[in-house]
Design a protein around this motif. Sequence first.
Motif, PDB file in Angstrom:
ATOM      1  N   GLY A  47      -7.712   6.125   6.841  1.00  0.00           N
ATOM      2  CA  GLY A  47      -6.427   5.463   6.609  1.00  0.00           C
ATOM      3  C   GLY A  47      -6.551   3.979   6.913  1.00  0.00           C
ATOM      4  O   GLY A  47      -7.657   3.428   6.939  1.00  0.00           O
ATOM      5  N   SER A  48      -5.418   3.360   7.181  1.00  0.00           N
ATOM      6  CA  SER A  48      -5.401   1.902   7.411  1.00  0.00           C
ATOM      7  C   SER A  48      -6.261   1.525   8.615  1.00  0.00           C
ATOM      8  O   SER A  48      -7.011   0.536   8.573  1.00  0.00           O
ATOM      9  CB  SER A  48      -3.979   1.435   7.677  1.00  0.00           C
TER      10      SER A  48
ATOM     11  N   ALA B 240       3.471   1.879  11.893  1.00  0.00           N
ATOM     12  CA  ALA B 240       4.455   1.551  10.873  1.00  0.00           C
ATOM     13  C   ALA B 240       5.236   0.326  11.340  1.00  0.00           C
ATOM     14  O   ALA B 240       5.443  -0.622  10.580  1.00  0.00           O
ATOM     15  CB  ALA B 240       5.365   2.738  10.641  1.00  0.00           C
ATOM     16  N   GLY B 241       5.638   0.337  12.612  1.00  0.00           N
ATOM     17  CA  GLY B 241       6.463  -0.768  13.098  1.00  0.00           C
ATOM     18  C   GLY B 241       6.058  -1.299  14.453  1.00  0.00           C
ATOM     19  O   GLY B 241       5.956  -2.508  14.660  1.00  0.00           O
ATOM     20  N   GLY B 242       5.797  -0.428  15.419  1.00  0.00           N
ATOM     21  CA  GLY B 242       5.506  -0.910  16.769  1.00  0.00           C
ATOM     22  C   GLY B 242       4.728   0.081  17.599  1.00  0.00           C
ATOM     23  O   GLY B 242       4.588   1.247  17.232  1.00  0.00           O
ATOM     24  N   GLY B 243       4.229  -0.406  18.737  1.00  0.00           N
ATOM     25  CA  GLY B 243       3.479   0.453  19.656  1.00  0.00           C
ATOM     26  C   GLY B 243       2.004   0.099  19.703  1.00  0.00           C
ATOM     27  O   GLY B 243       1.217   0.789  20.357  1.00  0.00           O
ATOM     28  N   MET B 244       1.625  -0.990  19.024  1.00  0.00           N
ATOM     29  CA  MET B 244       0.202  -1.363  19.009  1.00  0.00           C
ATOM     30  C   MET B 244      -0.274  -1.815  20.397  1.00  0.00           C
ATOM     31  O   MET B 244      -1.398  -1.537  20.800  1.00  0.00           O
ATOM     32  CB  MET B 244      -0.096  -2.491  18.009  1.00  0.00           C
TER      33      MET B 244
ATOM     34  N   GLY C  12      -4.024  -5.443  16.582  1.00  0.00           N
ATOM     35  CA  GLY C  12      -2.938  -4.492  16.370  1.00  0.00           C
ATOM     36  C   GLY C  12      -2.057  -4.964  15.228  1.00  0.00           C
ATOM     37  O   GLY C  12      -1.693  -6.139  15.171  1.00  0.00           O
ATOM     38  N   TYR C  13      -1.751  -4.059  14.310  1.00  0.00           N
ATOM     39  CA  TYR C  13      -0.959  -4.452  13.139  1.00  0.00           C
ATOM     40  C   TYR C  13       0.171  -3.470  12.873  1.00  0.00           C
ATOM     41  O   TYR C  13      -0.054  -2.263  12.828  1.00  0.00           O
ATOM     42  CB  TYR C  13      -1.837  -4.523  11.882  1.00  0.00           C
ATOM     43  N   ALA C  14       1.362  -4.038  12.682  1.00  0.00           N
ATOM     44  CA  ALA C  14       2.477  -3.253  12.148  1.00  0.00           C
ATOM     45  C   ALA C  14       2.357  -3.394  10.638  1.00  0.00           C
ATOM     46  O   ALA C  14       2.666  -4.455  10.089  1.00  0.00           O
ATOM     47  CB  ALA C  14       3.797  -3.815  12.649  1.00  0.00           C
ATOM     48  N   ILE C  15       1.864  -2.369  10.004  1.00  0.00           N
ATOM     49  CA  ILE C  15       1.534  -2.555   8.583  1.00  0.00           C
ATOM     50  C   ILE C  15       2.718  -2.287   7.649  1.00  0.00           C
ATOM     51  O   ILE C  15       2.684  -2.651   6.488  1.00  0.00           O
ATOM     52  CB  ILE C  15       0.305  -1.713   8.164  1.00  0.00           C
ATOM     53  N   ARG C  16       3.743  -1.633   8.156  1.00  0.00           N
ATOM     54  CA  ARG C  16       4.959  -1.360   7.370  1.00  0.00           C
ATOM     55  C   ARG C  16       4.637  -0.805   5.983  1.00  0.00           C
ATOM     56  O   ARG C  16       5.172  -1.254   4.972  1.00  0.00           O
ATOM     57  CB  ARG C  16       5.809  -2.624   7.229  1.00  0.00           C
TER      58      ARG C  16
ATOM     59  N   ILE D 103      -0.125  -2.155   1.656  1.00  0.00           N
ATOM     60  CA  ILE D 103       0.205  -3.258   2.575  1.00  0.00           C
ATOM     61  C   ILE D 103       0.419  -4.521   1.725  1.00  0.00           C
ATOM     62  O   ILE D 103      -0.309  -4.746   0.751  1.00  0.00           O
ATOM     63  CB  ILE D 103      -0.950  -3.511   3.579  1.00  0.00           C
ATOM     64  N   THR D 104       1.390  -5.333   2.098  1.00  0.00           N
ATOM     65  CA  THR D 104       1.673  -6.539   1.292  1.00  0.00           C
ATOM     66  C   THR D 104       0.450  -7.459   1.279  1.00  0.00           C
ATOM     67  O   THR D 104      -0.334  -7.480   2.242  1.00  0.00           O
ATOM     68  CB  THR D 104       2.865  -7.333   1.864  1.00  0.00           C
ATOM     69  N   GLU D 105       0.349  -8.229   0.206  1.00  0.00           N
ATOM     70  CA  GLU D 105      -0.769  -9.177   0.032  1.00  0.00           C
ATOM     71  C   GLU D 105      -0.882 -10.110   1.233  1.00  0.00           C
ATOM     72  O   GLU D 105      -1.971 -10.350   1.760  1.00  0.00           O
ATOM     73  CB  GLU D 105      -0.536 -10.032  -1.219  1.00  0.00           C
ATOM     74  N   LYS D 106       0.278 -10.600   1.680  1.00  0.00           N
ATOM     75  CA  LYS D 106       0.308 -11.577   2.774  1.00  0.00           C
ATOM     76  C   LYS D 106      -0.252 -10.965   4.070  1.00  0.00           C
ATOM     77  O   LYS D 106      -1.085 -11.548   4.753  1.00  0.00           O
ATOM     78  CB  LYS D 106       1.754 -12.033   2.981  1.00  0.00           C
ATOM     79  N   ARG D 107       0.214  -9.728   4.323  1.00  0.00           N
ATOM     80  CA  ARG D 107      -0.226  -9.065   5.557  1.00  0.00           C
ATOM     81  C   ARG D 107      -1.720  -8.732   5.478  1.00  0.00           C
ATOM     82  O   ARG D 107      -2.453  -8.875   6.437  1.00  0.00           O
ATOM     83  CB  ARG D 107       0.615  -7.805   5.757  1.00  0.00           C
ATOM     84  N   ARG D 108      -2.158  -8.304   4.302  1.00  0.00           N
ATOM     85  CA  ARG D 108      -3.565  -7.959   4.134  1.00  0.00           C
ATOM     86  C   ARG D 108      -4.455  -9.205   4.305  1.00  0.00           C
ATOM     87  O   ARG D 108      -5.520  -9.133   4.902  1.00  0.00           O
ATOM     88  CB  ARG D 108      -3.799  -7.319   2.765  1.00  0.00           C
ATOM     89  N   ALA D 109      -3.959 -10.335   3.799  1.00  0.00           N
ATOM     90  CA  ALA D 109      -4.727 -11.582   3.924  1.00  0.00           C
ATOM     91  C   ALA D 109      -4.886 -11.957   5.403  1.00  0.00           C
ATOM     92  O   ALA D 109      -5.949 -12.414   5.831  1.00  0.00           O
ATOM     93  CB  ALA D 109      -4.026 -12.703   3.160  1.00  0.00           C
ATOM     94  N   LYS D 110      -3.813 -11.717   6.164  1.00  0.00           N
ATOM     95  CA  LYS D 110      -3.905 -12.034   7.615  1.00  0.00           C
ATOM     96  C   LYS D 110      -4.934 -11.131   8.293  1.00  0.00           C
ATOM     97  O   LYS D 110      -5.756 -11.579   9.104  1.00  0.00           O
ATOM     98  CB  LYS D 110      -2.527 -11.871   8.265  1.00  0.00           C
ATOM     99  N   ILE D 111      -4.917  -9.848   7.955  1.00  0.00           N
ATOM    100  CA  ILE D 111      -5.887  -8.914   8.544  1.00  0.00           C
ATOM    101  C   ILE D 111      -7.309  -9.361   8.187  1.00  0.00           C
ATOM    102  O   ILE D 111      -8.202  -9.386   9.031  1.00  0.00           O
ATOM    103  CB  ILE D 111      -5.621  -7.462   8.063  1.00  0.00           C
ATOM    104  N   GLU D 112      -7.489  -9.749   6.929  1.00  0.00           N
ATOM    105  CA  GLU D 112      -8.819 -10.209   6.459  1.00  0.00           C
ATOM    106  C   GLU D 112      -9.282 -11.433   7.262  1.00  0.00           C
ATOM    107  O   GLU D 112     -10.434 -11.517   7.677  1.00  0.00           O
ATOM    108  CB  GLU D 112      -8.749 -10.604   4.978  1.00  0.00           C
ATOM    109  N   ARG D 113      -8.357 -12.363   7.475  1.00  0.00           N
ATOM    110  CA  ARG D 113      -8.700 -13.584   8.242  1.00  0.00           C
ATOM    111  C   ARG D 113      -9.056 -13.229   9.677  1.00  0.00           C
ATOM    112  O   ARG D 113     -10.039 -13.704  10.231  1.00  0.00           O
ATOM    113  CB  ARG D 113      -7.510 -14.566   8.243  1.00  0.00           C
ATOM    114  N   ASP D 114      -8.222 -12.356  10.272  1.00  0.00           N
ATOM    115  CA  ASP D 114      -8.439 -11.980  11.680  1.00  0.00           C
ATOM    116  C   ASP D 114      -9.795 -11.291  11.868  1.00  0.00           C
ATOM    117  O   ASP D 114     -10.519 -11.581  12.822  1.00  0.00           O
ATOM    118  CB  ASP D 114      -7.353 -11.007  12.160  1.00  0.00           C
ATOM    119  N   THR D 115     -10.113 -10.371  10.966  1.00  0.00           N
ATOM    120  CA  THR D 115     -11.378  -9.642  11.123  1.00  0.00           C
ATOM    121  C   THR D 115     -12.570 -10.578  10.905  1.00  0.00           C
ATOM    122  O   THR D 115     -13.580 -10.468  11.588  1.00  0.00           O
ATOM    123  CB  THR D 115     -11.460  -8.409  10.187  1.00  0.00           C
ATOM    124  N   ALA D 116     -12.404 -11.524   9.968  1.00  0.00           N
ATOM    125  CA  ALA D 116     -13.502 -12.475   9.720  1.00  0.00           C
ATOM    126  C   ALA D 116     -13.727 -13.351  10.957  1.00  0.00           C
ATOM    127  O   ALA D 116     -14.880 -13.564  11.386  1.00  0.00           O
ATOM    128  CB  ALA D 116     -13.197 -13.336   8.499  1.00  0.00           C
ATOM    129  N   SER D 117     -12.647 -13.844  11.542  1.00  0.00           N
ATOM    130  CA  SER D 117     -12.853 -14.739  12.691  1.00  0.00           C
ATOM    131  C   SER D 117     -13.334 -13.952  13.916  1.00  0.00           C
ATOM    132  O   SER D 117     -14.171 -14.439  14.683  1.00  0.00           O
ATOM    133  CB  SER D 117     -11.627 -15.607  12.983  1.00  0.00           C
TER     134      SER D 117
END
Length: 231
Positions: free
Chosen positions: A13-14, A123-127, A150-154, A161-175
């Motif tokens: 999964g995610s 989905a929303g919280g608890g990360m 930790g990500y609330a992927i909604r 997952i929205t493009e914007k949120r996915r882009a943030k995850i991509e940036r975070d994992t790269a850094s």
Amino acid sequence: MKIVIVNGQNHVGSTCRIARDLARKVGGEVTEFFLPRDFDEPCVGCTGCFMKDRHKCPHFDKLEPITQAIDAADLIILASPVYVFHATAQMMALLDHYGYRWIIHRPEPQMFHKQAVCISTAAGGGMRSTNRDMSDSLFFWGIAKIYKLGYAIRAVNYDSITEKRRAKIERDTASLAARINRAYGHVKPGLRTKLWFYMVRFFHKQNRIGADWDYWEKMGWHAKKRPWQGG
Ligand SMILES: Cc1cc2nc3c(=O)[nH]c(=O)nc-3n(C[C@H](O)[C@H](O)[C@H](O)COP(=O)(O)O)c2cc1C
């Protein structure tokens, strides 16, 4: 770099997708486990591991492939979806089996040279509480450097997952992958870990008994040796 991913669920999964993406960006030889597929036993509370030896655990043989992979890894990734604000029961059941290697008992010296990442999605919280469930164990194993994502992927799955949120995850994992690679080979635990080490050592001076004392004595930690020194 040797990387072990322990997924606190059986499906890709995610959470697993993010863990795999991070491992790919770090680069290296990856060993992956899924829970409960690869380990499905709850601790029976016999305390054999604490009082005597880890080989006394009735699940020792079943657990051994995961233990060996964790011990051999330079980077440990624990990845769990948030289930009712916490890590999955199967992730916690696995971690229960490693209570004996907390710093207050018999930590493995190689842990003090490793890096680890906790990853959770909700989905929303608890990360925060979920990552804390996993990082508590990693810290008390003596892991030198621990990171958290930790990500609330909604969304119900990674692809929605929205493009914007996915882009943030991509940036975070790269850094984070770059950070892990920079630190590789010269990580040292922080002051909090060392304080725990010296508190336990002090306690042992007053109470010279038990399997834990014997282990510390054998490791030379009552004398001048320290688990974070050397290779
Ligand atoms: C049993 C169960 C409990 C859950 N509890 C929470 C929760 O407390 N908070 C939340 O935001 N999402 C919760 N979720 C949603 C998942 O955390 C979320 O969908 C997560 O991204 C799933 O990750 P996965 O795709 O890796 O399985 C729960 C889902 C399940 C199945």
